[in-house]
Enzyme design. Structure first.
Site, PDB file in Angstrom:
ATOM      1  N   ARG A  26       0.819  -1.224   0.000  1.00  0.00           N
ATOM      2  CA  ARG A  26       0.000   0.000   0.000  1.00  0.00           C
ATOM      3  C   ARG A  26       0.851   1.272   0.000  1.00  0.00           C
ATOM      4  O   ARG A  26       0.418   2.305   0.502  1.00  0.00           O
ATOM      5  CB  ARG A  26      -0.973   0.000   1.181  1.00  0.00           C
ATOM      6  CG  ARG A  26      -1.756  -1.286   1.358  1.00  0.00           C
ATOM      7  CD  ARG A  26      -2.577  -1.692   0.164  1.00  0.00           C
ATOM      8  NE  ARG A  26      -3.723  -0.849  -0.050  1.00  0.00           N
ATOM      9  CZ  ARG A  26      -4.920  -1.042   0.499  1.00  0.00           C
ATOM     10  NH1 ARG A  26      -5.125  -2.068   1.279  1.00  0.00           N
ATOM     11  NH2 ARG A  26      -5.916  -0.226   0.234  1.00  0.00           N
ATOM     12  N   ARG A  30      -2.442   6.332   0.057  1.00  0.00           N
ATOM     13  CA  ARG A  30      -2.506   6.297   1.510  1.00  0.00           C
ATOM     14  C   ARG A  30      -1.665   7.344   2.209  1.00  0.00           C
ATOM     15  O   ARG A  30      -2.177   8.194   2.891  1.00  0.00           O
ATOM     16  CB  ARG A  30      -2.134   4.909   2.049  1.00  0.00           C
ATOM     17  CG  ARG A  30      -3.311   3.955   2.022  1.00  0.00           C
ATOM     18  CD  ARG A  30      -3.092   2.819   2.966  1.00  0.00           C
ATOM     19  NE  ARG A  30      -4.336   2.072   3.200  1.00  0.00           N
ATOM     20  CZ  ARG A  30      -4.404   0.930   3.826  1.00  0.00           C
ATOM     21  NH1 ARG A  30      -3.318   0.362   4.275  1.00  0.00           N
ATOM     22  NH2 ARG A  30      -5.555   0.343   4.021  1.00  0.00           N
ATOM     23  N   ARG A  39      -5.270  12.789  -6.187  1.00  0.00           N
ATOM     24  CA  ARG A  39      -6.562  12.185  -5.861  1.00  0.00           C
ATOM     25  C   ARG A  39      -7.644  13.255  -5.670  1.00  0.00           C
ATOM     26  O   ARG A  39      -8.772  13.091  -6.125  1.00  0.00           O
ATOM     27  CB  ARG A  39      -6.324  11.366  -4.597  1.00  0.00           C
ATOM     28  CG  ARG A  39      -7.462  10.940  -3.787  1.00  0.00           C
ATOM     29  CD  ARG A  39      -7.932   9.576  -4.202  1.00  0.00           C
ATOM     30  NE  ARG A  39      -8.877   9.083  -3.235  1.00  0.00           N
ATOM     31  CZ  ARG A  39     -10.032   9.660  -2.983  1.00  0.00           C
ATOM     32  NH1 ARG A  39     -10.376  10.741  -3.622  1.00  0.00           N
ATOM     33  NH2 ARG A  39     -10.850   9.144  -2.086  1.00  0.00           N
ATOM     34  N   ASP A  76      -6.716  -1.741  -7.649  1.00  0.00           N
ATOM     35  CA  ASP A  76      -7.319  -2.353  -6.469  1.00  0.00           C
ATOM     36  C   ASP A  76      -7.693  -3.789  -6.790  1.00  0.00           C
ATOM     37  O   ASP A  76      -7.939  -4.123  -7.953  1.00  0.00           O
ATOM     38  CB  ASP A  76      -8.564  -1.585  -6.019  1.00  0.00           C
ATOM     39  CG  ASP A  76      -8.865  -1.880  -4.558  1.00  0.00           C
ATOM     40  OD1 ASP A  76      -8.332  -1.184  -3.687  1.00  0.00           O
ATOM     41  OD2 ASP A  76      -9.598  -2.855  -4.282  1.00  0.00           O
ATOM     42  N   TYR A 153     -15.815 -10.320  -0.672  1.00  0.00           N
ATOM     43  CA  TYR A 153     -16.410  -9.021  -1.033  1.00  0.00           C
ATOM     44  C   TYR A 153     -17.641  -9.207  -1.924  1.00  0.00           C
ATOM     45  O   TYR A 153     -18.603  -8.457  -1.826  1.00  0.00           O
ATOM     46  CB  TYR A 153     -15.381  -8.125  -1.733  1.00  0.00           C
ATOM     47  CG  TYR A 153     -14.416  -7.487  -0.753  1.00  0.00           C
ATOM     48  CD1 TYR A 153     -14.829  -6.459   0.087  1.00  0.00           C
ATOM     49  CD2 TYR A 153     -13.109  -7.930  -0.648  1.00  0.00           C
ATOM     50  CE1 TYR A 153     -13.956  -5.879   0.992  1.00  0.00           C
ATOM     51  CE2 TYR A 153     -12.225  -7.358   0.252  1.00  0.00           C
ATOM     52  CZ  TYR A 153     -12.660  -6.338   1.066  1.00  0.00           C
ATOM     53  OH  TYR A 153     -11.799  -5.772   1.969  1.00  0.00           O
TER      54      TYR A 153
HETATM   55  O1  CP3 Z   1      -0.089  -1.349  -2.691  1.00  0.00           O
HETATM   56  C1  CP3 Z   1      -0.411  -0.331  -3.313  1.00  0.00           C
HETATM   57  O2  CP3 Z   1      -0.153   0.793  -2.915  1.00  0.00           O
HETATM   58  C2  CP3 Z   1      -1.098  -0.501  -4.654  1.00  0.00           C
HETATM   59  C3  CP3 Z   1      -2.481  -0.206  -4.684  1.00  0.00           C
HETATM   60  C4  CP3 Z   1      -3.463  -1.031  -3.868  1.00  0.00           C
HETATM   61  C5  CP3 Z   1      -4.682  -0.458  -3.406  1.00  0.00           C
HETATM   62  N1  CP3 Z   1      -5.430  -1.468  -2.864  1.00  0.00           N
HETATM   63  C6  CP3 Z   1      -5.065   0.958  -3.548  1.00  0.00           C
HETATM   64  C7  CP3 Z   1      -6.106   1.500  -2.668  1.00  0.00           C
HETATM   65  C8  CP3 Z   1      -3.473  -2.390  -3.511  1.00  0.00           C
HETATM   66  C9  CP3 Z   1      -2.394  -3.450  -3.689  1.00  0.00           C
HETATM   67  C10 CP3 Z   1      -4.720  -2.650  -2.886  1.00  0.00           C
HETATM   68  C11 CP3 Z   1      -5.118  -3.982  -2.415  1.00  0.00           C
HETATM   69  C12 CP3 Z   1      -6.359  -4.151  -1.653  1.00  0.00           C
HETATM   70  N2  CP3 Z   1      -7.554  -3.482  -1.792  1.00  0.00           N
HETATM   71  C13 CP3 Z   1      -6.544  -5.154  -0.672  1.00  0.00           C
HETATM   72  C14 CP3 Z   1      -5.510  -6.196  -0.291  1.00  0.00           C
HETATM   73  C15 CP3 Z   1      -4.436  -5.674   0.569  1.00  0.00           C
HETATM   74  C16 CP3 Z   1      -4.822  -5.444   1.998  1.00  0.00           C
HETATM   75  O3  CP3 Z   1      -4.645  -4.301   2.436  1.00  0.00           O
HETATM   76  O4  CP3 Z   1      -5.226  -6.390   2.665  1.00  0.00           O
HETATM   77  C17 CP3 Z   1      -7.856  -5.026  -0.173  1.00  0.00           C
HETATM   78  C18 CP3 Z   1      -8.484  -5.871   0.890  1.00  0.00           C
HETATM   79  C19 CP3 Z   1      -8.486  -3.962  -0.896  1.00  0.00           C
HETATM   80  C20 CP3 Z   1      -9.900  -3.474  -0.782  1.00  0.00           C
HETATM   81  C21 CP3 Z   1      -9.952  -2.056  -0.414  1.00  0.00           C
HETATM   82  N3  CP3 Z   1      -9.570  -1.006  -1.230  1.00  0.00           N
HETATM   83  C22 CP3 Z   1     -10.398  -1.492   0.827  1.00  0.00           C
HETATM   84  C23 CP3 Z   1     -10.886  -2.302   1.999  1.00  0.00           C
HETATM   85  C24 CP3 Z   1     -10.272  -0.092   0.738  1.00  0.00           C
HETATM   86  C25 CP3 Z   1     -10.675   0.960   1.726  1.00  0.00           C
HETATM   87  C26 CP3 Z   1      -9.730   1.130   2.838  1.00  0.00           C
HETATM   88  C27 CP3 Z   1      -8.264   1.271   2.434  1.00  0.00           C
HETATM   89  O5  CP3 Z   1      -7.610   0.260   2.385  1.00  0.00           O
HETATM   90  O6  CP3 Z   1      -7.809   2.397   2.176  1.00  0.00           O
HETATM   91  C28 CP3 Z   1      -9.703   0.183  -0.543  1.00  0.00           C
HETATM   92  C29 CP3 Z   1      -9.388   1.537  -1.046  1.00  0.00           C
HETATM   93  C30 CP3 Z   1      -8.028   1.779  -1.561  1.00  0.00           C
HETATM   94  N4  CP3 Z   1      -7.310   0.934  -2.355  1.00  0.00           N
HETATM   95  C31 CP3 Z   1      -7.271   2.975  -1.349  1.00  0.00           C
HETATM   96  C32 CP3 Z   1      -6.066   2.794  -2.042  1.00  0.00           C
HETATM   97  C33 CP3 Z   1      -4.936   3.788  -2.172  1.00  0.00           C
HETATM   98  C34 CP3 Z   1      -7.727   4.201  -0.552  1.00  0.00           C
HETATM   99  C35 CP3 Z   1      -8.800   4.925  -1.281  1.00  0.00           C
HETATM  100  C36 CP3 Z   1      -8.573   6.401  -1.489  1.00  0.00           C
HETATM  101  O7  CP3 Z   1      -7.496   6.858  -1.891  1.00  0.00           O
HETATM  102  O8  CP3 Z   1      -9.575   7.072  -1.286  1.00  0.00           O
END
Ligand code: CP3
Length: 342
Positions: A26, A30, A39, A76, A153
């Site tokens: 991540r 973030r 963003r 994602d 999901y």
């Molecule tokens: O690693 C990286 O930086 C690459 C991008 C990446 C994102 N999501 C971007 C993202 C990766 C590899 C993921 C994987 C992901 N997404 C997982 C598996 C990894 C883990 O953390 O267990 C899961 C379960 C998700 C589902 C998901 N996406 C959730 C639950 C959420 C909301 C909460 C959170 O994690 O921030 C997301 C949103 C998300 N995916 C964001 C980002 C940068 C934040 C959204 C935003 O910028 O508003």
């Protein structure tokens, strides 16, 4: 194109390295203000994911700003359900939400195996652009969710503390669960192959909800499908990160992948014994260590590096970096790994 820094690929393959490579799950998004700036200029997360030029830009930010040894494509895991017919929304400060979920045989039958170059062309294009703009500086990691995590999901429609609806299907309609898992697996294999074709140098499978299953259920509904994916993808090094699945480390030894990701609950020495010496381990600093002061971060990071040893280790956190961690603390972790002499 020859890579200028291929440490992480060599570490994954078990070759000698001059030092331990490091990246953070991540890392794209973030934590960086530079990410938020991009963003905030858009309607939301989804628009960023679906705009290849901007996805490439935020993919490369951590390479430029933090100095990590790999980029991970900004996307994602939920793009797969989306492409199969269940669109997601990303709700600010809440997380993903699906208005349609899978409840019945008809719902499973209605899902399609997507044509990746069509439905997920934005990811393929983002990878192509990123590879061009990285210009061989560091490898690019592609990724997907593991079938069990995607299944969760699709059934729940959002995050959950217990994932009891998803688990209910495993007990009440196991055949239907397998049918759905098969379909997700087929789509995921096509998706990961397309990522490699577009230029991904390495792949990671995220099984974020592995740890909520029992041992038997994880083997039957989780690992079986991860194994199928591993067997289909031999072109580039592959990492499997099954969060919370400490109970299945011995079985992971047999997976057809190069690297196993460890979360911070897993003991390094025990994990090494269970997994053996023929796999690389990735991880596993507690993401909360990055809330400590610089001295403590350095200390904990060095302890971790000593336990893993020089070869067959890729330094990372035990899960994704938390959004409210200061970038300087992340830099401290990265710099400590990069300057450490085994
Ligand atoms: O690693 C990286 O930086 C690459 C991008 C990446 C994102 N999501 C971007 C993202 C990766 C590899 C993921 C994987 C992901 N997404 C997982 C598996 C990894 C883990 O953390 O267990 C899961 C379960 C998700 C589902 C998901 N996406 C959730 C639950 C959420 C909301 C909460 C959170 O994690 O921030 C997301 C949103 C998300 N995916 C964001 C980002 C940068 C934040 C959204 C935003 O910028 O508003």
């Amino acid at each position: 194109m020859k890579l200028k820094n291929d440490l992480i690929l060599r570490a994954a393959k078990g070759e000698e390295v001059e030092r331990t490579p490091v990246w953070l799950m991540r890392q794209a998004g973030r934590i960086l203000p530079e990410y938020r700036a991009v963003r905030n200029s858009l309607s939301g997360f989804k628009e960023l994911v679906e705009t290849p030029e901007l996805a490439a830009e935020v993919t490369i930010q951590p390479v430029d700003i933090l100095g990590v040894d790999a980029a991970i494509i900004f996307s994602d895991i939920l793009v797969i359900p989306d492409a199969m017919g269940l669109p997601y929304q990303m709700i600010e400060n809440k997380g993903p939400f699906f208005s349609k979920t899978v409840k019945s045989v008809n719902d499973v039958n209605a899902l399609n195996i997507p044509d990746i170059d069509d439905a997920l062309s934005y990811v393929v294009e983002a990878i192509r652009i990123t590879k061009k703009e990285l210009n061989g500086r560091v490898p690019l990691i592609g990724f997907a969710g593991a079938p069990w995590t995607i299944f969760s999901y699709m059934i729940e429609g959002q995050g959950s503390k217990t994932f009891s609806k998803a688990k209910k299907m495993l007990y009440s309609q196991p055949d239907l669960a397998h049918e759905l898992l098969e379909k997700i697996t087929d789509a995921t294999i096509l998706y990961l192959k397309a990522q490699v074709k577009a230029g991904a140098d390495m792949l990671q499978i995220f099984d974020s909800w592995a740890g909520i299953l029992s041992y038997d259920q994880y083997l039957e509904f989780g690992m079986k499908y991860v194994n199928k994916i591993c067997n289909e993808l031999n072109q580039v090094p592959l990492t499997v990160f099954s969060k919370g699945a400490y109970f299945a480390l011995r079985e992971m030894r047999e997976l057809n992948c190069n690297t196993i990701g460890l979360d911070w609950n897993m003991d390094i020495n025990n994990s090494r014994k269970l997994i053996g010496n023929h796999k690389t381990l990735q991880g596993n600093l507690d993401p909360c260590v990055l809330y400590a002061d610089f001295k403590r971060i350095e200390h904990e990071t060095k302890e971790m590096l000593c336990k893993f040893g020089k070869n067959r280790h890729i330094a990372n956190l035990g899960h994704g970096v938390y959004p409210d961690v200061e970038p300087d603390k992340v830099r401290c972790f990265i710099e400590t790994v990069k300057s450490f002499n085994h």
